[in-house]
Design a protein around this motif. Structure first.
Motif: not given
Length: 200
Positions: A55-67, A111-123
Motif C-alpha cells: 500500500q502507498w499514499v499518492q497525489t496527482e501533480v501537474d508539473a513541467v518535469d519529474i523533478e 502530469r504525474f502521480s507522486v507516491f511513497v510506500l507505507i510500511v507493511p506493519e501499518v494495516n
C-alpha cells in the motif's frame, strides 16, 4: 563493422551495469525496510519482477518535469505522514518513493502521480485530511524493470524511459505503454524504472 562491434560492446556493458544495479537494489531491500521483489527473472537487458501486495499514499501533480513533480508531491505526502491524517498520528513510510508518469504518442506528459510506500506493519492507515492525497492498495503486480545506480538528469531520465519502451515493443512484450513508474531507493541515485506487465 567497427560500429557494430562498438554498439554490441556498449549494449553489453549497459546490461551488466543494469544487472549490478538490480542486485544492489535487492541487497538494499534485504537490509532495509523497503519493497523487495518476490520473483526476479534476469534473462534480457531488462528484468522481470513480481512485487507482492503493498500500500502507498499518492497525489496527482501537474508539473513541467519529474523533478518538479517530486518536489510538489513529496511535500503533500510527507505532510500526510506527519499527522496530516484523520487520526492525527505519524505514519511510517518506506522506500521506494517515486512517480508514475504518463505517455502519449511516445512523449512524457506534464502530469504525474507522486507516491511513497507505507510500511507493511501499518494495516489500516488513516485517511488523509488533504483531499488531493489518496491511499492506494497495491495488488501483486509484475513489472519490466531497469535499475540504475547513478544520478541522471531530466533529459537522461526521459531518454531511458523511451529506450525501455522501445526495447519492450521490439521484444513484443505484453505491457501497459500508457504509463511508467520510476522508483527511487536512495538519494545517491539508486533507482528503477519500469512498465507494468499485462496479461499475455
Amino acid at each position: 563493422m567497427l560500429r557494430i562491434v562498438l554498439t554490441v560492446c556498449v549494449l553489453f556493458w549497459n546490461q551488466l551495469a543494469a544487472q549490478d544495479a538490480v542486485d544492489e537494489m535487492i541487497e538494499l531491500c534485504e537490509q532495509e525496510e523497503c519493497l523487495k521483489p518476490e520473483v526476479v527473472i534476469k534473462d534480457k537487458n531488462y528484468v522481470e519482477m513480481e512485487f507482492e501486495s503493498h500500500q502507498w499514499v499518492q497525489t496527482e501533480v501537474d508539473a513541467v518535469d519529474i523533478e518538479s513533480a517530486l518536489a510538489i508531491g513529496q511535500d503533500k505526502l510527507f505532510s500526510y505522514a506527519r499527522c496530516g491524517n484523520v487520526a492525527g498520528t505519524v505514519i511510517p513510510l518506506s522506500a521506494p518513493w517515486g512517480v508514475f508518469g504518463y505517455l502519449e504518442n511516445g512523449k512524457i506528459q506534464q502530469r504525474f502521480s507522486v507516491f511513497v510506500l507505507i510500511v507493511p506493519e501499518v494495516n489500516n492507515p488513516p485517511e488523509p485530511t488533504d483531499p488531493a492525497v489518496t491511499l492506494q492498495p497495491g495488488p501483486p503486480v509484475w513489472y519490466y524493470v531497469r535499475a540504475f545506480d547513478k544520478k541522471v538528469n531530466e533529459q537522461q531520465t526521459e531518454e531511458l524511459v523511451i529506450q525501455l519502451l522501445k526495447d519492450l515493443e521490439q521484444d513484443n512484450q505484453p505491457f501497459n505503454s500508457t504509463f511508467f513508474a520510476i522508483a527511487y531507493l536512495s538519494t545517491q541515485g539508486l533507482m528503477e524504472m519500469g512498465f507494468m506487465k499485462t496479461g499475455e
